[in-house]
Write an enzyme that holds these catalytic residues in place. Structure first.
Site, PDB file in Angstrom:
ATOM      1  N   ASP A 448       0.820  -1.207   0.000  1.00 42.57           N
ATOM      2  CA  ASP A 448       0.000   0.000   0.000  1.00 42.57           C
ATOM      3  C   ASP A 448       0.851   1.252   0.000  1.00 42.57           C
ATOM      4  OD1 ASP A 448       0.903  -0.763   2.551  1.00 42.57           O
ATOM      5  OD2 ASP A 448      -0.541   0.541   3.522  1.00 42.57           O
ATOM      6  N   ARG A 452       5.675   4.167   5.952  1.00 44.40           N
ATOM      7  CA  ARG A 452       5.241   4.177   7.338  1.00 44.40           C
ATOM      8  C   ARG A 452       5.222   2.759   7.910  1.00 44.40           C
ATOM      9  NH1 ARG A 452      -0.656   6.096   5.420  1.00 44.40           N
ATOM     10  NH2 ARG A 452      -1.650   4.071   5.079  1.00 44.40           N
ATOM     11  N   ASP A 453       4.652   2.621   9.096  1.00 47.55           N
ATOM     12  CA  ASP A 453       4.631   1.320   9.773  1.00 47.55           C
ATOM     13  C   ASP A 453       3.496   0.452   9.209  1.00 47.55           C
ATOM     14  OD1 ASP A 453       2.591   2.907  10.730  1.00 47.55           O
ATOM     15  OD2 ASP A 453       3.051   2.596  12.855  1.00 47.55           O
ATOM     16  N   GLU A 454       3.619   0.117   7.917  1.00 47.12           N
ATOM     17  CA  GLU A 454       2.594  -0.671   7.239  1.00 47.12           C
ATOM     18  C   GLU A 454       3.274  -1.497   6.147  1.00 47.12           C
ATOM     19  OE1 GLU A 454      -2.026   0.340   6.044  1.00 47.12           O
ATOM     20  OE2 GLU A 454      -0.770   1.785   7.105  1.00 47.12           O
ATOM     21  N   ASP A 461      -6.129  -2.073  -2.759  1.00 51.45           N
ATOM     22  CA  ASP A 461      -5.195  -1.213  -3.485  1.00 51.45           C
ATOM     23  C   ASP A 461      -4.692  -1.925  -4.738  1.00 51.45           C
ATOM     24  OD1 ASP A 461      -5.226  -0.801  -0.551  1.00 51.45           O
ATOM     25  OD2 ASP A 461      -3.941   0.908  -0.984  1.00 51.45           O
ATOM     26  N   TRP A 520     -11.981  -5.286  -1.193  1.00 49.76           N
ATOM     27  CA  TRP A 520     -10.713  -5.852  -0.753  1.00 49.76           C
ATOM     28  C   TRP A 520     -10.701  -7.352  -1.086  1.00 49.76           C
ATOM     29  CZ3 TRP A 520     -12.383  -1.287   0.540  1.00 49.76           C
ATOM     30  CH2 TRP A 520     -11.509  -0.298   0.979  1.00 49.76           C
ATOM     31  N   GLU A 732      -2.166   9.216  -1.093  1.00 52.61           N
ATOM     32  CA  GLU A 732      -3.242   8.403  -0.544  1.00 52.61           C
ATOM     33  C   GLU A 732      -4.551   9.186  -0.479  1.00 52.61           C
ATOM     34  OE1 GLU A 732      -3.907   5.538   3.367  1.00 52.61           O
ATOM     35  OE2 GLU A 732      -2.366   7.093   3.409  1.00 52.61           O
ATOM     36  N   HIS A 753       1.296   6.243  -2.723  1.00 52.89           N
ATOM     37  CA  HIS A 753       0.189   5.310  -2.514  1.00 52.89           C
ATOM     38  C   HIS A 753      -0.529   5.185  -3.853  1.00 52.89           C
ATOM     39  CE1 HIS A 753      -1.665   3.735   1.278  1.00 52.89           C
ATOM     40  NE2 HIS A 753      -2.679   3.474   0.469  1.00 52.89           N
TER      41      HIS A 753
END
Length: 905
Positions: A448, A452-454, A461, A520, A732, A753
């Site tokens: 995605d 960051r913390d992902e 997506d 999703w 995003e 994103h």
């Protein structure tokens, strides 16, 4: 001249680790209307082809996705391949240049190595990371080595050196899979690295296996032991083979890396001396989950130079790369003023021009180096990566130079196959942002965001961006591998597809507690179908069919009736602008969105069953689609059959695009959509699920000018708003940076994103004019829709059959179009609005074979014309429409290069 070129095996050539070979080649010719009639494909045990094991001849036009069907292949064996084609009974190409593929270890029994783990575990840093260790072994070659291979994997990330030389250009191996079910191993040729006396060193870090993952601040998702397995095989000139495998005789050392984390960065101490701390120990872990690598590795795809270095208003020294990128920064020790150097990464500056990285949330994205006295040494990390444009520098002198730094761009090694450029600078920057976003986020899996913390495999997506992704790059094998993790995840939850794959969230996504949701979960059906359309290999449907069916059957059991999904939490049109300020959820009814996607997935499943020859399933799911459509109309349409219950743009887009409104009512529905857009000052307010289709729907139903208006808007919200605010990748949020320079939030505000980059699919089809008609672009359409603000456009797509090109220019009212149709393909060409159509048609004579022939760029006989049609509907592989007005001229063409010039209306 006719020849065979670009023979490939599994989209690559001369590759080690191939299990199920699939062959493709390109037929090249400077002649027109060339078609293959027959081919001969040979696979041999030797490069002279004196030991042919498969001599496969077929009368067929197919040059792509030819699956090997010869005798059982042997493990750890090299095979050579060549092909030739017949254009007619008496015209045959020469043999192609041969390529080879080599098989890896096939079974658990062929592993003579054991999993081993470190005896000493050292915890370092404020988060108590496990320090990367080195597993080492010295060995001797007992003669002249003619072939040397290593097969290697780990539970974590590894880097292998033999005699202090890195064995490959790959990074972040073995890759991100669901380690409970599948752990990839890699196969490498190390023949040239072997000497009489040798040392192998394998450095192992935590990586996705046990490092920090996601936003809950947890680690050890798959385990807390970073074990490694490796097997070296040396073949001597007398045919004897030595096998060296990992076992308890291997030594353990610690090196210079003190810790390494994907989110938080690395700490590297160059003053550390590598020291032996004992031996590795046996780790009783299964080998049943080991599988050969599938798809490309992460590699360095380019280098970029920084464009500026400055002091911000906080007096921080900041480096500007000029481009939001993914990878890492290297630096020379030349202008370092302190023993400790710190690099902190961020995507944007705040409105005051200061370094900013609050949107990275808990990810520190910080690389720390304790440097040595070697002023020429170049430093870079090993087991971390960052998404960044700006780097805050600590430990450098004020006279530091831009030439001391280099940005190393990392990505999955997917070939770029599509190009798109226009006469409009802002549109070109938008396309650049789309491509950079794809490069950034196709990082072993489709993620995605990269900063960051992902950085997880979010399914929505990927599914909305996949058509754009598949045009820009050959993502076929990359995504097929990722899709294999879907079914085991679904088996854990009754067929539901998780929000991310691999599923490390297990239903816990912060404020959202859900194991699945529409849009999703529909990645299970949409993505395989897109890959099939773009790359033409039916095996992706075979591979994923059970996953696709399980998903549709799961949804079938959820709603208040078999034909609705009107229950459960729905993320729906995520981050749409038609809901309250700072809300994540759009205003479109969740049940409407879920039922629309339910129908769409069912339709795809039915078509897939038909392609696979499963007519029983086809009939069942085709009828299910019909019933869902009726139920959708009864619950979400008013009595007029086109007014939708949710008065939002997305509520009209989805049912039109997914064929849930009767054909004769669709125009009225799109008229309502256009009205909503006009009421919003000719701007969109769609989120993740509505945006990919809005422009398609407008163009397909007579609102081409409005679709262009949405594209050309430069104020908020629009694609060019981002461009005008300095974006070099996709954002995003439409308002990631607000008009006053403030940020949407620090909570969820990625500036890399790719979801809104889905506009690329519309641009390539409508501005560029290239769209598929048959899977793999065996047949395709060239139908550009020129616009004066664009002026000119060139769009190319390197299909598996060769390069498709559409290049046009509009000057005043004079239109010119140059096209290339690869050998062995056909195209439906739509010329837009000739001023004097009859003048063009005077040289047109209809003949029985329906082919067109051109000489010196002028129209000659054999053109099929399409007069006064509302549209030309393509076949069942692509039910989208090509609008043809009474002023357009359409005809079919075989292969060749052609040029047209005429006055437009």
């Amino acid at each position: 001249m006719i020849k065979v070129s670009n023979l490939r095996c599994n989209d690559t050539k001369n590759e080690i680790g191939i299990v199920d070979p699939i062959f493709s080649w390109v037929l090249e010719s400077n002649e027109r209307f060339v078609k293959q009639r027959k081919y001969q494909l040979q696979v041999s045990m030797d490069e002279t082809f004196s030991s042919v094991i498969w001599n496969y001849t077929r009368y067929s036009e197919e040059t792509t996705n030819i699956h090997f069907s010869g005798p059982q292949l042997e493990a750890k064996t090299r095979y050579y391949v060549r092909v030739k084609s017949w254009i007619s009974k008496n015209v045959c190409t020469d043999w192609s240049e041969p390529i080879f593929f080599e098989t890896p270890i096939f079974s658990e029994d062929e592993w003579h190595a054991d999993w081993i783990r470190p005896d000493k575990i050292e915890l370092t840093g404020d988060k108590r990371y496990r320090r990367p260790y080195i597993a080492e072994k010295k060995f001797q070659a007992k003669g002249t080595v003619t072939k040397a291979r290593i097969y290697v994997s780990c539970l974590g990330l590894y880097e292998v050196k033999i005699n202090d030389t890195k064995i490959s250009h790959d990074y972040f191996r073995p890759g991100f899979t669901d380690y409970y079910y599948r752990v990839q191993f890699q196969s490498y040729d190390i023949t040239k690295l072997i000497k009489a006396n040798n040392k192998i060193s394998i450095t192992v870090g935590e990586g996705w296996y046990s490092g920090y993952l996601a936003f809950q601040g947890r680690k050890d998702y798959f385990g807390n032991i970073n074990a490694v397995i490796a097997q070296i095989e040396l073949t001597y000139d007398d045919g004897k083979i030595d096998i060296l495998g990992t076992d308890e005789t291997w030594a353990q050392s610690f090196g210079k890396i003190m810790y390494a984390d994907l989110y938080n960065g690395e700490f590297y101490d160059d003053n550390q001396i590598e020291k032996n701390v004992g031996h590795m120990i046996d780790y009783p872990y299964t080998k049943k989950t080991l599988i050969p690598q599938e798809g490309p590795s992460v590699v360095k795809v380019s280098e970029i130079n920084p464009v500026n270095i400055f002091r911000d208003h906080n007096n921080d020294l900041v480096l500007d790369m000029g481009q939001n990128m993914v990878g890492w920064l290297t630096f020379k020790n030349t202008h370092v003023s302190a023993e400790k150097v710190v690099l902190q990464h961020g995507e944007v500056l705040d409105k005051d021009g200061n370094f900013y990285n609050a949107n990275l949330r808990s990810a520190k994205a910080k690389d720390t180096y304790i440097v040595s006295g070697n002023k020429e040494k170049i430093y870079q990390p090993h087991f971390t990566f960052h998404g960044f444009r700006y780097v805050k520098l600590e430990g450098f002198s004020d006279d530091v130079e831009l030439s001391d730094f280099k940005g190393i761009v990392l990505s999955s090694n997917n070939d770029q196959i599509g190009e798109f450029r226009t006469g409009n600078r802002l549109i070109n920057q938008l396309q650049s942002n789309i491509v950079w976003g794809e490069r950034s986020n196709f990082f072993d899996i489709p993620t995605d965001c990269p900063q960051r913390d992902e950085r997880l495999g979010w399914t929505a997506d990927a599914q909305i961006f996949m058509p754009t992704a598949s045009f820009n790059m050959n993502v076929d094998t990359n995504i097929k591998r990722w899709l294999k993790d879907f079914k085991p995840e679904q088996d854990e939850q009754d067929g539901a597809v998780p929000l991310v794959v691999p599923d490390i969230l297990k239903g816990d996504s912060g404020d959202i507690i859900a194991n699945t949701t529409s849009g999703w979960g529909d990645a299970a059906t949409v993505i395989p179908w897109v890959l099939y359309e773009y790359f033409g290999d039916v095996s992706v449907l075979s591979q994923q069919y059970e996953s696709m069916k399980n998903w549709v059957d799961y949804v079938r059991r959820q709603g208040t009736s078999e034909y609705l999904w009107d229950t459960d939490l729905q993320l729906a049109d995520w981050v749409a602008l038609d809901s309250p300020e700072d809300s994540y959820h759009g205003a479109t009814d969740g049940g409407l969105v879920a039922t629309a996607y339910f129908a769409h997935s069912t339709d795809i499943l039915a078509k897939s069953a038909k392609v696979l020859g499963n007519m029983t399933d086809y009939e069942e799911y085709q009828q299910l689609f019909v019933n869902i459509k009726k139920s959708f109309q009864a619950h979400y349409l008013e009595s007029d059959g086109f007014t939708v219950s949710s008065k939002t743009q997305t509520a009209y887009i989805l049912p039109v695009y997914f064929d849930l409104i009767d054909e004769e009512k669709k125009q009225a529905a799109v008229d309502q959509l256009a009205k909503l857009i006009h009421e919003n000052n000719d701007h969109l307010n769609t989120g993740f699920l509505g945006t990919p289709y809005i422009s398609h729907v407008l163009s397909n139903y007579g609102y081409e000018d409005l679709a262009y208006r949405l594209l050309f808007n430069e104020d908020f919200p629009s694609w060019l708003y981002q461009v005008k605010h300095g974006a070099t990748t996709m954002w995003e949020h439409w308002d990631g940076i607000k008009t006053d320079g403030s940020f949407w939030s620090a909570d969820m505000n990625s500036f890399n994103h790719y979801a809104y980059g889905s506009i690329g699919d519309w641009m390539y089809q409508n501005i560029g004019g290239i769209r598929l008609k048959r899977p793999g672009f065996k047949k395709f359409i060239i139908a550009p829709k020129p616009n004066k603000k664009i002026g000119k456009a060139t769009c190319t797509f390197n299909s598996k059959h060769g390069k498709i090109k559409s290049s046009w220019k509009l000057t005043d009212s004079k239109f010119s179009l140059t096209i290339n149709i690869p050998a062995n393909t056909e195209a439906l060409v739509i010329l837009p609005k000739p001023k004097d159509k009859e003048a063009v048609k005077k040289s047109v004579i209809k003949v029985s074979d329906g082919k067109a022939y051109f000489t010196n760029g002028k129209v000659k006989p054999d053109v099929i014309t399409f007069d006064n049609l509302d549209f030309i509907k393509t076949d069942h592989f692509d039910e989208r429409k090509v609008i043809v007005s009474e002023y357009d001229l359409g005809f079919e063409l075989g292969s060749g290069k052609f040029h047209f010039e005429y006055k437009m209306n």
